[in-house]
Enzyme design. Structure first.
Site, mmCIF file in Angstrom:
data_model
loop_
_atom_site.group_PDB
_atom_site.id
_atom_site.type_symbol
_atom_site.label_atom_id
_atom_site.label_comp_id
_atom_site.label_asym_id
_atom_site.label_seq_id
_atom_site.Cartn_x
_atom_site.Cartn_y
_atom_site.Cartn_z
ATOM 1 N N SER A 198 5.758 0.978 -10.756
ATOM 2 C CA SER A 198 6.084 1.192 -9.344
ATOM 3 C C SER A 198 5.520 0.064 -8.490
ATOM 4 O O SER A 198 4.726 -0.750 -8.953
ATOM 5 C CB SER A 198 5.485 2.517 -8.874
ATOM 6 O OG SER A 198 4.079 2.381 -8.793
ATOM 7 N N LYS A 199 5.943 0.061 -7.243
ATOM 8 C CA LYS A 199 5.453 -0.937 -6.296
ATOM 9 C C LYS A 199 3.929 -0.841 -6.177
ATOM 10 O O LYS A 199 3.239 -1.839 -6.115
ATOM 11 C CB LYS A 199 6.099 -0.667 -4.930
ATOM 12 C CG LYS A 199 5.549 -1.508 -3.787
ATOM 13 C CD LYS A 199 6.348 -1.260 -2.526
ATOM 14 C CE LYS A 199 5.961 -2.162 -1.386
ATOM 15 N NZ LYS A 199 4.596 -2.081 -0.919
ATOM 16 N N ARG A 200 3.433 0.394 -6.216
ATOM 17 C CA ARG A 200 1.987 0.590 -6.055
ATOM 18 C C ARG A 200 1.178 -0.032 -7.193
ATOM 19 O O ARG A 200 0.078 -0.510 -6.996
ATOM 20 C CB ARG A 200 1.661 2.086 -5.924
ATOM 21 C CG ARG A 200 2.009 2.608 -4.554
ATOM 22 C CD ARG A 200 1.275 3.888 -4.197
ATOM 23 N NE ARG A 200 -0.041 4.024 -4.803
ATOM 24 C CZ ARG A 200 -0.442 5.100 -5.475
ATOM 25 N NH1 ARG A 200 0.375 6.109 -5.645
ATOM 26 N NH2 ARG A 200 -1.656 5.162 -5.964
ATOM 27 N N GLY A 206 1.903 -2.768 -8.730
ATOM 28 C CA GLY A 206 1.799 -4.180 -8.399
ATOM 29 C C GLY A 206 0.695 -4.415 -7.383
ATOM 30 O O GLY A 206 -0.164 -5.278 -7.566
ATOM 31 N N ASP A 207 0.702 -3.614 -6.321
ATOM 32 C CA ASP A 207 -0.316 -3.769 -5.271
ATOM 33 C C ASP A 207 -1.711 -3.587 -5.858
ATOM 34 O O ASP A 207 -2.629 -4.354 -5.585
ATOM 35 C CB ASP A 207 -0.101 -2.729 -4.158
ATOM 36 C CG ASP A 207 1.214 -2.972 -3.417
ATOM 37 O OD1 ASP A 207 1.769 -4.080 -3.579
ATOM 38 O OD2 ASP A 207 1.678 -2.060 -2.715
#
Ligand code: GLU
Length: 512
Positions: free
Chosen positions: A265-267, A269-270
């Site tokens: 998910s995008k999270r 990556g963050d």
């Protein structure tokens, strides 16, 4: 006669294109090229509540960056225009009505309160997955339960309604997925999905099937998350009488978190500090941002190569593939069934390989641009020399300038830690003598010569050069580590090296 292969990438413009979506686009592109067919792009924007401005441009730019632009798309339309579903809106209703007419779909008038009440009733009766289906529809307000006159009256009065598919009570739905083989589902597990919404827009399911049919799509290659919808799609092809031209399906494996625990998910990556999107993204409306591979310094051909291997492999040891080579080697049969773990170290490895394979002249513009950003002007020759110095040591182009800028800008300060350890009397003796040698030297000067002269100087002073090498580096570059020092000397030339040594000798204090 066999049909021309036509595949499509059908993103919804709901935000930046996730790396999984880019991979889907790539596999579609590779398959189309391999089969001598066409690669289409269709924007699936029927859910207007999820529409995000800028998302379509982002998709276009991402594919352009990778060099996999579609043959037909909203911005490059072919015979099947328009390529945005919102612009095809007027055509869907008739298809839904045809299904109603044939008894494969029906009107439903239930309000959201009534639907909620149904779910609560079923939950109380311990139904695990409460849904509108062949059993529950008999207790709801629809054209299967209401008298025909009442249905007509409700429609005539403009009362809101949806059109739902009528899933058969007991039927085995089968599809032969190109990656997964036969998939069998009992229709009793499917629900009566909405095909037309009350706002007159089709849902994804209806629009997707109608458009794939009208656009002569032969193969549907898409993410695994759509596998549960595939049986419904097969039924819709059957209800429309389009079985003969039904596309083949290939559902791609999921992209997993680096530890393999669930979908990437995008999270993630963050949290883990790497991008999961091709380009930087900024939502002008809600301010949401995301980091992109491009802006982080990934080269498009390296990223493309990395992407191709997220779920596919050529069946041998080779890893470096140009786009042309990927087309040649690609086959759906070699796409794996199980999820692929996302490994940023592998992305970096690919970038390093591609960076090293590029010529110095090709990489020089990056260095010139990075220097210019800091107000430093350098010429092509200098930039190429810096590339040669750094190419084998870096992952991203931006590291070239960062790691070699001291070549262009003489140090004015010195790493105090290194100075404290290395700037001793022996180092000063060698450096003083070396500066003198260089000042008197007029012959050809290259890395080898620089090294020979330095060696001779140390020898003449009967000192071991090895122990003073870091001090020599410190004097000329200001820091204790970096690329090949003699190569740096060769780039700088005798005069500049001598000048820098003199400055260091005058600036640094000798340790006891
Ligand atoms: N619009 C769907 C998506 O956003 C397309 C799914 C499909 O390819 O059928 O993924």
């Amino acid at each position: 006669m066999s049909r021309e292969v036509r595949v499509r990438f059908a993103p919804s413009p709901t935000g930046p294109l996730h790396i999984g979506g880019v991979r889907t686009a790539l596999y579609n592109y590779l398959f189309a090229r391999k089969m001598g067919g066409k690669f289409l792009l269709r924007i699936e924007d029927t859910d207007q509540t999820r529409f995000v401005p800028g998302a379509e441009d982002y998709i276009k730019e991402s594919l352009e960056w990778l060099g996999i632009s579609p043959d037909e798309s909203p911005w490059n339309p072919g015979d099947c225009a328009p390529y945005r579903q919102s612009e095809r809106k007027p055509s869907y209703m008739q298809y839904a009505l045809d299904l109603v007419e044939a008894g494969h779909a029906y009107y439903a008038f239930d309000t959201s309160e009534e639907l909620e009440a149904m779910r609560e009733r079923l939950t109380a009766a311990r139904v695990v997955q409460p849904q509108y289906n062949s059993i529950t529809r008999t207790q709801m307000k629809n054209s299967l339960t209401l008298p025909e006159e009442e249905v007509k009256a409700r429609l005539a009065s403009g009362e809101p309604y949806v059109i739902r598919v009528k899933i058969p009570r007991k039927e085995e739905v089968r599809l032969n997925d190109m990656i997964r083989g036969w998939v069998m589902v009992q229709s009793a597990t499917l629900d009566d999905k909405v095909l037309m919404k009350s706002d007159g827009m089709p849902t994804y399911h209806l629009a997707n099937i109608v458009d794939d049919h009208l656009m002569n799509i032969t193969h549907v290659i898409r993410g695994e998350e759509w596998l549960p919808s595939a049986p419904l799609h097969v039924l819709l092809y059957k209800f429309f009488g389009w079985e003969d031209t039904m596309p083949e399906f290939a559902h791609l494996p999921l992209l997993l978190k680096p530890d393999g625990n669930g979908k990437l998910s995008k999270r993630d990556g963050d949290k883990l500090g790497f991008p999961v999107f091709p380009l930087n993204w900024e939502n002008k409306v809600d301010g949401d941002t995301a980091a992109g591979f491009r802006e982080q310094g990934y080269l498009s051909d390296a990223f493309l190569n990395f992407l191709a291997f997220l779920g596919w492999n050529p069946g041998d040891e080779r890893e470096i593939f140009s786009l042309e080579e990927l087309i040649e080697a690609f086959s759906v049969e070699r796409i794996g069934k199980s999820g692929t773990k996302f490994d940023i170290a592998k992305a970096k490895w690919f970038n390093e390989q591609y960076l090293r394979a590029k010529s110095n002249a090709e990489l020089a513009p990056y260095v010139i641009a990075d220097a210019a950003k800091e107000g430093v002007t350098i010429i092509q020759d200098t930039a190429e020399a810096l590339v040669a110095l750094m190419k084998e040591r870096v992952t991203f182009p931006a590291e070239i300038w960062q790691g070699s800028r001291f070549v262009v800008e003489a140090p004015t300060e010195f790493d105090q830690d290194i100075a404290g350890k290395r700037w001793n009397a022996d180092a000063v003796t060698i450096l003083t003598a070396y500066a003198e040698t260089l000042e008197g030297y007029t012959g050809d000067f290259d890395a080898e010569k620089a090294k020979a002269l330095l060696g001779e100087t140390a020898e003449a002073k009967e000192l071991k050069l090895g122990k003073s090498m870091q001090a020599v580096r410190l004097a000329v570059t200001g820091v204790g580590a970096g690329p090949d020092l003699m190569e740096i000397f060769a780039i700088l030339g005798t005069e500049e090296v001598a000048k820098r040594i003199r400055f260091a000798l005058a600036t640094l204090e000798v340790i006891g």
